[in-house]
Design an enzyme around this catalytic site. Structure first.
Site, short mmCIF file in Angstrom:
data_model
loop_
_atom_site.label_atom_id
_atom_site.label_comp_id
_atom_site.label_asym_id
_atom_site.label_seq_id
_atom_site.Cartn_x
_atom_site.Cartn_y
_atom_site.Cartn_z
N CYS A 39 38.22 45.59 52.17
CA CYS A 39 37.91 46.85 53.08
C CYS A 39 39.93 47.01 52.45
O CYS A 39 40.53 46.24 52.29
CB CYS A 39 38.11 46.84 54.17
SG CYS A 39 36.54 46.24 54.65
N ARG A 98 40.10 46.61 45.11
CA ARG A 98 40.25 45.52 45.50
C ARG A 98 38.33 45.10 45.90
O ARG A 98 37.73 44.02 46.89
CB ARG A 98 40.38 45.84 46.82
CG ARG A 98 42.32 46.07 47.45
CD ARG A 98 42.88 46.37 48.92
NE ARG A 98 42.63 45.26 49.32
CZ ARG A 98 43.48 44.06 50.17
NH1 ARG A 98 44.48 44.42 49.18
NH2 ARG A 98 43.36 43.06 50.90
N TRP A 120 34.16 47.79 52.50
CA TRP A 120 33.64 46.39 52.43
C TRP A 120 32.43 45.66 53.31
O TRP A 120 33.12 45.02 54.10
CB TRP A 120 34.31 45.06 51.79
CG TRP A 120 33.81 43.83 50.66
CD1 TRP A 120 33.33 44.23 49.12
CD2 TRP A 120 33.04 42.51 50.57
NE1 TRP A 120 32.98 42.95 48.65
CE2 TRP A 120 32.25 42.26 49.50
CE3 TRP A 120 33.53 42.19 52.13
CZ2 TRP A 120 32.30 40.88 49.23
CZ3 TRP A 120 32.98 40.55 51.29
CH2 TRP A 120 32.29 40.20 49.86
N ASN A 168 40.28 46.52 58.92
CA ASN A 168 39.61 45.47 57.82
C ASN A 168 40.01 43.88 59.04
O ASN A 168 40.57 44.77 60.07
CB ASN A 168 40.92 45.66 57.20
CG ASN A 168 40.73 46.72 56.50
OD1 ASN A 168 40.16 47.96 56.61
ND2 ASN A 168 41.72 46.66 54.91
N GLY A 169 38.92 43.59 59.02
CA GLY A 169 38.62 42.59 59.17
C GLY A 169 37.23 41.86 59.46
O GLY A 169 36.28 42.60 59.52
N GLU A 217 38.04 25.86 35.70
CA GLU A 217 38.46 27.30 35.98
C GLU A 217 37.56 28.55 34.78
O GLU A 217 37.64 29.35 35.44
CB GLU A 217 39.89 27.12 35.61
CG GLU A 217 41.46 28.94 35.87
CD GLU A 217 40.64 29.81 37.35
OE1 GLU A 217 39.83 29.21 37.96
OE2 GLU A 217 40.90 30.50 37.01
N LYS A 256 35.55 31.92 35.68
CA LYS A 256 36.12 33.22 34.66
C LYS A 256 35.23 33.36 34.11
O LYS A 256 34.52 34.41 34.80
CB LYS A 256 37.21 32.24 33.97
CG LYS A 256 38.57 32.38 34.22
CD LYS A 256 39.43 33.81 34.70
CE LYS A 256 38.90 33.38 36.45
NZ LYS A 256 39.58 33.57 36.94
N GLU A 268 31.92 34.35 37.67
CA GLU A 268 32.01 35.94 37.68
C GLU A 268 32.39 36.66 37.27
O GLU A 268 32.04 37.70 37.51
CB GLU A 268 33.34 35.23 39.02
CG GLU A 268 34.68 36.17 37.89
CD GLU A 268 35.97 35.41 39.07
OE1 GLU A 268 36.10 35.61 40.13
OE2 GLU A 268 37.00 35.01 38.18
N HIS A 279 26.08 10.34 33.41
CA HIS A 279 25.97 10.34 35.73
C HIS A 279 24.47 11.19 35.40
O HIS A 279 24.96 11.22 36.98
CB HIS A 279 26.84 9.99 36.01
CG HIS A 279 27.70 8.69 35.77
ND1 HIS A 279 27.44 7.62 36.11
CD2 HIS A 279 29.35 8.95 35.36
CE1 HIS A 279 27.85 7.44 35.37
NE2 HIS A 279 29.15 7.27 35.25
N LYS A 318 38.66 41.82 45.78
CA LYS A 318 40.08 41.12 45.30
C LYS A 318 40.88 40.48 46.09
O LYS A 318 41.30 38.78 46.12
CB LYS A 318 40.76 42.06 44.64
CG LYS A 318 42.14 41.46 44.41
CD LYS A 318 42.59 40.44 43.18
CE LYS A 318 43.46 40.45 42.39
NZ LYS A 318 43.37 38.88 41.27
O1 M6R Z 1 44.64 36.00 46.52
P1 M6R Z 1 44.43 34.60 46.11
O2 M6R Z 1 44.55 33.30 45.41
O3 M6R Z 1 43.89 33.36 47.09
O4 M6R Z 1 42.36 34.61 45.98
C1 M6R Z 1 41.95 32.96 46.07
C2 M6R Z 1 40.44 33.61 45.29
O5 M6R Z 1 39.48 34.44 46.10
C3 M6R Z 1 40.79 33.90 43.87
O6 M6R Z 1 41.51 33.16 42.94
C4 M6R Z 1 39.76 34.32 43.43
O7 M6R Z 1 38.28 33.45 43.18
C5 M6R Z 1 39.30 35.52 42.44
N1 M6R Z 1 38.50 35.94 42.12
C6 M6R Z 1 38.95 34.43 40.64
O8 M6R Z 1 39.54 35.02 39.58
#
Ligand code: M6R
Length: 609
Positions: free
Chosen positions: A2, A27, A79, A105-106, A486, A490, A493, A509, A604
């Site tokens: 949000c 966001r 959101w 927000n929250g 990682e 990537k 997502e 295994h 985000k």
């Molecule tokens: O703002 P932050 O680094 O704390 O966010 C953590 C994760 O939410 C963030 O890295 C998320 O995994 C991303 N979408 C990765 O691309």
């Protein structure tokens, strides 16, 4: 997640707020809304005018009537948490008399209990949201001032909030409050702004005040004041935001993801700038607040983060073990805080976060602080909640990262960990020669990154070749394993292709059962002491007719394709090996027509649980 934006001043508020909402679009959200106070006749209260729409900000904009004039207003991108995305559930929420409007927000944890109580008192709810509860509580508060009404309402509420409130009877002000969700005030000339993220403010002012948890503020056109939810005045000195409004623009790229991947050589240059001390073959990290004696006393390091930041922390832990010989490990902050962790006084805790607002990380930091631990922050957003909550730390200076999918911040965070590891190492047992070796390696990074990025066309071609895969395996060993994790994150997502990451050593295994021609593997194969072991893993895959794309320092015979990356020092290789795979994920998603900057279901900054 949000977003909030608000304005009070002399300008026509609706276009300003809509532009602010657009800047918060990155966001992630599913609906949007705006409320403004109409012109008040002398001595008479104003009226609130509201428009809400499911979908994008442009859909909201299309619904805003031509006559929608006013100079005070608040707006929101939602959101969904309580109730599906819809016009009704979009914020702002108003009371039955249309006097109070709230954006939030929250999450209000006790919303259903409060809803039951208010319904029994005759309140009719128009939405399924937790926020509407707050609106009715404020509307029903008996206090005389808006500040006291908000305070009275907040006393009933459990949970997290960043809120902005308008009241038709108090139309010379916006009242805001923060508990767990960011609220930033923007200080202008005879005008004030509020937002949940500086991105919405910097086009108008770079003078900001970030509220602390438990803090409230009253914004009027020509002044502001801050105070606690208990009513005591607090001091708030504006600070200057480092970044210009243009830093949040696309800068000629088609997507923020592409822009941010392309910026990495400059970003790494920035995190190194002014920190290297050639005389002692070490680095200066001014904000650590940890002197050499204290650093020598650290027996263990525990790194906490989520998602990409957690993966960066895994590489960070390895760097610390290798360079400083301090036992270190990384753990998802989201898990750590729920397992009643043993907090050891000789352990140094490091919280990693791009946004500095991720709720799970912030909550872990607060729990650690409560137990008396020393916590450092490795954070990108200056002045964010985690940066302020930590005892010290270092900024990663990646610059604003707008794409939901983190790229440049991952790379810069790992470099920041390399600096921390070098600093700790040189205080302990790392030799001058090894310190110099690492510094030379760090200095080579920007040029090597540019070299990798120059190979984009070839990576694009490879992405097209693998884009038909329904599922992909990513493998690596030790230094290569967090890179594989990682890269797998990537890909999934941004392209929505299912991806698994495993240590190459674990293949036999279990996961080897998945290998067949339709399940390609991406293998991270650095030229280090595990090269032969990695080759053996590729052999095992080939024997099962699996296709292999290797990321390596030399062409790998067993692989169907190899992306060759420049060699650095063994310890620093993981920094470079992830970069081509960011491009690989990007081009795969592009070929599949995905919404690159806003992948489905993701936000985000995850500022709620
Ligand atoms: O703002 P932050 O680094 O704390 O966010 C953590 C994760 O939410 C963030 O890295 C998320 O995994 C991303 N979408 C990765 O691309």
């Amino acid at each position: 997640m949000c977003g909030i934006v608000g304005y009070i001043g002399k300008r026509d508020v609706a276009p300003l707020l809509l532009e602010g909402l657009q800047r918060l679009e990155y966001r992630g959200y599913d609906s949007a809304g705006i409320v403004i106070t109409g012109k008040a006749a002398a001595g008479r209260p104003g009226t609130l005018k509201m428009v809400k729409a499911k979908g994008r900000v442009r859909e909201l904009e299309a619904k805003v009537p031509k006559r929608f004039a006013g100079t005070t207003g608040i707006a929101h991108t939602r959101w969904a948490t309580h109730g599906a995305p819809s016009d009704e559930n979009a914020h702002p929420h108003m009371d039955a008399e249309n006097k109070v409007a709230v954006v939030h927000n929250g999450i209000i944890d006790n919303a259903s209990e409060l809803r039951t109580r208010l319904t029994a008192d005759g309140v009719v709810f128009l939405s399924e949201t937790d926020t509407e509860v707050l609106t009715h509580l404020i509307a029903r508060a008996q206090a005389d001032t808006l500040e006291e009404k908000v305070r009275e309402a907040l006393r009933h509420v459990e949970g997290t909030y960043g809120i902005a409130v308008l009241h038709a009877d108090f139309n010379d002000r916006i009242v805001v409050a923060r508990n767990g969700s960011p609220v930033v005030l923007g200080i202008g000339e005879k005008e004030m702004f509020v937002a949940s993220d500086v991105a919405a403010l910097v086009a108008h002012t770079r003078q900001v005040v970030t509220l602390d948890d438990g803090e409230m503020a009253t914004l009027k056109a020509d002044d502001f004041r801050t105070y606690t939810t208990e009513g005591s005045t607090t001091t708030a000195t504006p600070t200057t935001v480092e970044w210009e409004a243009e830093s949040y623009d696309m800068g000629g790229h088609d997507t923020y993801m592409h822009k941010e991947i392309s910026e990495q050589a400059d970003a790494v240059d920035r995190v190194l700038r002014g920190r290297i001390d050639d005389r002692f073959s070490t680095v200066h990290l001014g904000g650590l607040n940890l002197d050499a004696r204290e650093a020598r006393g650290v027996r263990r390091i525990k790194i906490l983060g989520c998602g990409t930041s957690y993966h960066a922390g895994q590489i960070g832990a390895q760097l610390i073990e290798e360079l400083a010989r301090i036992p270190a490990d990384a753990e998802p902050a989201s898990e750590f805080r729920y397992r009643n962790p043993v907090v050891d006084p000789d352990t140094l805790y490091v919280a990693v976060s791009q946004s500095g607002e991720t709720y799970d990380v912030l909550a872990a930091v607060q729990e650690l602080k409560r137990k008396g631990a020393r916590v450092l922050g490795v954070v990108n957003v200056v002045g964010s909640a985690i940066a302020r909550e930590a005892d010290g730390g270092t900024y990663v200076h990646a610059g604003p990262e707008v794409c939901v999918v983190s790229t440049k911040c991952f790379t810069n965070t790992v470099v920041a960990f390399a600096l921390l590891a070098l600093h700790l190492g040189r205080i302990r047992d790392l030799s001058v020669a090894d310190g110099k070796r690492i510094i030379d390696g760090l200095r080579r990074l920007p040029e090597q990154i540019s070299e990798i990025l120059a190979g984009e066309d070839e990576i694009k071609r490879l992405a097209a070749e693998y884009a038909d895969a329904k599922s992909m395996m990513f493998i690596g060993r030790v230094r290569g394993y967090p890179v594989a994790r990682e890269a797998s994150l990537k890909l999934k997502e941004v392209s929505y292709i299912h991806a698994e990451a495993y240590p190459a050593s674990e293949l036999k295994h279990g996961p080897l059962a998945l290998i067949e021609p339709a399940m390609p593997t991406v293998a991270i194969v650095p030229d280090d002491d595990l090269l032969e072991k990695n080759r053996a893993a590729m052999e095992e895959i080939k024997a099962r007719s699996g296709r292999i794309l290797a990321v390596a320092h030399q062409v790998q015979e067993k692989a169907d394709h190899t992306i060759v990356v420049p060699k650095n020092e063994n310890e620093l290789d993981p920094i470079l090996m992830g970069i081509p795979l960011q491009l690989f994920a990007y081009h795969t998603a592009l070929a599949m027509g995905r919404d690159i900057d806003k992948p489905r279901n993701l936000a985000k900054s995850v500022t709620v649980e």
